[in-house]
Design a protein around this motif. Structure first.
Motif, PDB file in Angstrom:
ATOM      1  N   GLU A  56      83.163  62.562 -31.324  1.00 35.77           N
ATOM      2  CA  GLU A  56      82.988  62.681 -32.122  1.00 35.77           C
ATOM      3  C   GLU A  56      83.491  64.048 -32.697  1.00 35.77           C
ATOM      4  O   GLU A  56      83.549  64.554 -33.831  1.00 35.77           O
ATOM      5  N   ALA A  57      82.825  64.755 -31.579  1.00 32.17           N
ATOM      6  CA  ALA A  57      83.812  66.091 -31.871  1.00 32.17           C
ATOM      7  C   ALA A  57      85.444  66.246 -32.018  1.00 32.17           C
ATOM      8  O   ALA A  57      85.725  67.506 -33.074  1.00 32.17           O
ATOM      9  N   VAL A  58      86.269  64.657 -31.773  1.00 30.74           N
ATOM     10  CA  VAL A  58      87.527  64.939 -31.395  1.00 30.74           C
ATOM     11  C   VAL A  58      87.264  64.760 -33.583  1.00 30.74           C
ATOM     12  O   VAL A  58      87.984  65.555 -34.180  1.00 30.74           O
ATOM     13  N   ILE A  59      86.801  63.721 -33.486  1.00 32.00           N
ATOM     14  CA  ILE A  59      87.083  63.074 -35.291  1.00 32.00           C
ATOM     15  C   ILE A  59      86.296  64.312 -35.830  1.00 32.00           C
ATOM     16  O   ILE A  59      86.819  64.336 -37.268  1.00 32.00           O
ATOM     17  N   ALA A  60      85.394  65.176 -35.489  1.00 35.46           N
ATOM     18  CA  ALA A  60      84.681  66.124 -36.685  1.00 35.46           C
ATOM     19  C   ALA A  60      86.063  66.932 -36.798  1.00 35.46           C
ATOM     20  O   ALA A  60      86.369  67.930 -37.642  1.00 35.46           O
ATOM     21  N   VAL A  61      86.971  67.569 -35.256  1.00 33.03           N
ATOM     22  CA  VAL A  61      87.733  68.720 -35.914  1.00 33.03           C
ATOM     23  C   VAL A  61      88.398  67.603 -36.797  1.00 33.03           C
ATOM     24  O   VAL A  61      89.224  69.174 -37.384  1.00 33.03           O
TER      25      VAL A  61
ATOM     26  N   ALA B 274      91.573  74.717 -35.321  1.00 32.02           N
ATOM     27  CA  ALA B 274      92.274  73.568 -35.040  1.00 32.02           C
ATOM     28  C   ALA B 274      91.698  72.599 -33.092  1.00 32.02           C
ATOM     29  O   ALA B 274      91.565  72.159 -32.494  1.00 32.02           O
ATOM     30  N   VAL B 275      93.071  73.578 -32.906  1.00 35.41           N
ATOM     31  CA  VAL B 275      93.882  73.873 -31.557  1.00 35.41           C
ATOM     32  C   VAL B 275      92.607  74.190 -30.698  1.00 35.41           C
ATOM     33  O   VAL B 275      92.342  73.697 -29.983  1.00 35.41           O
ATOM     34  N   LEU B 276      92.019  75.544 -30.688  1.00 35.57           N
ATOM     35  CA  LEU B 276      90.970  75.948 -29.895  1.00 35.57           C
ATOM     36  C   LEU B 276      89.526  74.950 -30.038  1.00 35.57           C
ATOM     37  O   LEU B 276      89.371  75.253 -28.736  1.00 35.57           O
ATOM     38  N   GLY B 277      89.330  74.197 -31.279  1.00 32.08           N
ATOM     39  CA  GLY B 277      88.065  73.212 -31.034  1.00 32.08           C
ATOM     40  C   GLY B 277      88.959  72.106 -29.648  1.00 32.08           C
ATOM     41  O   GLY B 277      87.515  72.302 -29.260  1.00 32.08           O
ATOM     42  N   MET B 278      89.806  71.916 -29.621  1.00 34.12           N
ATOM     43  CA  MET B 278      90.092  70.578 -28.610  1.00 34.12           C
ATOM     44  C   MET B 278      90.505  71.208 -27.326  1.00 34.12           C
ATOM     45  O   MET B 278      89.653  70.873 -26.653  1.00 34.12           O
ATOM     46  N   ILE B 279      90.286  72.635 -27.716  1.00 30.42           N
ATOM     47  CA  ILE B 279      90.430  73.421 -26.295  1.00 30.42           C
ATOM     48  C   ILE B 279      88.845  73.233 -26.103  1.00 30.42           C
ATOM     49  O   ILE B 279      88.394  73.089 -24.300  1.00 30.42           O
ATOM     50  N   VAL B 280      88.288  73.127 -26.469  1.00 28.77           N
ATOM     51  CA  VAL B 280      86.803  73.738 -26.279  1.00 28.77           C
ATOM     52  C   VAL B 280      86.022  71.895 -25.367  1.00 28.77           C
ATOM     53  O   VAL B 280      85.757  72.147 -24.379  1.00 28.77           O
TER      54      VAL B 280
END
Length: 396
Positions: A214-219, A236-242
């Motif tokens: 769900e977090a990935v979908i939100a990004v 977006a890339v930094l969010g994926m790193i999180v």
């Protein structure tokens, strides 16, 4: 293929706790309805990014998570995969779907639909426990305890339908306290019918994958709403790193759960481990919403709005705090001293992120998410730099 149309429940864990057990296809299909439910509650938070909105998000998230936990622990002990079990699972899925539909009305005057859906989910589980107790004498005291406690909680939720807001929400809170307290007060009854020591960690890991998804979908959703640019791509890339960092530090330990202590009658450590997954799931899904907002905010110049800064920082800090507790009691990670070091790392990063939330009013969206991503990635690096050097402890 169904082996039989109906067979009485049996205590599966008594004969299977010494061998590996995997999730069934029915359980994986059952999880799909929770994908929809979590998406709806996350969408509700997305529309109400504020302290009150986050509190409402948690109030709606907890019954969804607890419904999943209830079905999972029942199936771990008594799943027969006959026609009756499959049909009851279908009824639960329908009730959860209705629960998800009512999420957007779950905090208003028409929240009775959300409450009634939850009551139906719990009544199905109570019925299953009563049937299991009738046929499985060894587990009868435990199933009676669960049916009684969960029944009282469900009755309170049912009464709440006739109580106006905000009194209704206070009754929800009371019902949830009783729901959570019922396993906690079961004591040594669980030792006679413990959950599967391999099945439950896998199932909780799968639920964690759901909220990470769900977090990935939100990004992705946040980026898709804008024209592709350097700022949005970077966020977006930094969010994926999180998300990837949280996955890494959680799944390095999930197979070493302390559930075996429950088989010895020590409910405390097993339930602390279990209940710590609730704030972890809440935080991961909320972090996805936070990154989605930051992606949109990165389009404009200036500092990140305070409500969005607090959302991403607070959500990730909650995740790291929950992981600190999980790692502190996961014996396979090494000695008690080593586990304390890991927990200190998690809490240190959580504190650092909260400082960003408090003192970062002038920080840009990219700066905020960069610091949060750095704090999470550092946890992965520290895991490499601090190996246990000793054999894991046999038990806590």
């Amino acid at each position: 293929m169904i082996k039989t149309l109906w067979q009485p429940p049996r205590l599966r864990t008594a004969e299977e706790n010494e061998k590996e057990r995997r999730a069934t296809w029915l359980e994986l299909f059952y999880d799909l309805v929770f994908v929809a439910a979590i998406a709806e509650v996350a969408h509700n938070l997305n529309e109400h990014v504020s302290l009150l909105g986050f509190l409402g998000y948690m109030l709606l998230f907890v019954p969804i998570w607890w419904s999943w936990v209830g079905a999972t622990f029942y199936a771990s002990r008594f799943d027969t995969d006959d026609l009756g079990h499959r049909l009851l699972t279908l009824l639960q899925m329908i009730a959860i779907a209705v629960l998800a539909v009512n999420v957007h009305y779950g905090l208003g005057k028409t929240s009775d639909g959300f409450a009634l859906s939850y009551v139906i989910v719990r009544c199905i589980l109570i019925f299953q426990y009563l049937i299991a107790g009738y046929f499985v004498v060894a587990a009868r005291k435990l199933t009676t305890w669960y049916a009684t406690g969960f029944g009282i909680a469900a009755a309170i939720w049912l009464i709440s339908i006739f109580v106006p807001v905000p009194g209704r929400f206070w009754l929800w809170g009371l019902g949830l306290i009783i729901d959570f307290g019922t396993p906690l007060t079961a004591g040594k009854l669980v030792a006679k019918a413990p959950p599967s020591f391999s099945h439950i960690p896998e199932r909780l890991g799968l639920f964690t994958i759901i909220v990470l998804g769900e977090a990935v979908i939100a990004v992705v959703k946040g980026v898709s709403q804008l024209q592709w640019g350097f700022a949005s791509a970077t966020v977006a890339v930094l969010g994926m790193i999180v998300a990837f960092s949280l996955w890494w530090i959680y799944f390095d330990s999930v197979d070493g759960s302390p559930l075996r202590a429950m088989g010895l009658g020590n409910m405390k450590i097993g339930l602390i481990w279990l209940y710590s997954h609730l704030p972890l799931a809440i935080g991961i899904a909320a972090a996805g919403v936070g990154v989605e907002h930051i992606v949109v905010s990165s389009k404009t110049a200036g500092a990140l709005p305070s409500n969005e800064r607090w959302l991403i920082c607070g959500a990730v800090a909650i995740c790291l705090t929950a992981l600190a507790v999980i790692h502190l009691i996961t014996c396979t990670l090494g000695t008690k001293r080593h586990r304390k070091i890991l927990a200190a790392y998690r809490l240190g990063s959580a504190a650092f992120i909260l400082v960003i939330a408090i003192a970062g009013a002038a920080l840009s969206p990219i700066t905020v998410v960069s610091l949060v991503a750095l704090a999470c990635a550092v946890q992965v690096v520290l895991g490499f730099l601090t190996p246990p050097h000793v054999q894991p402890e046999a038990k806590c």
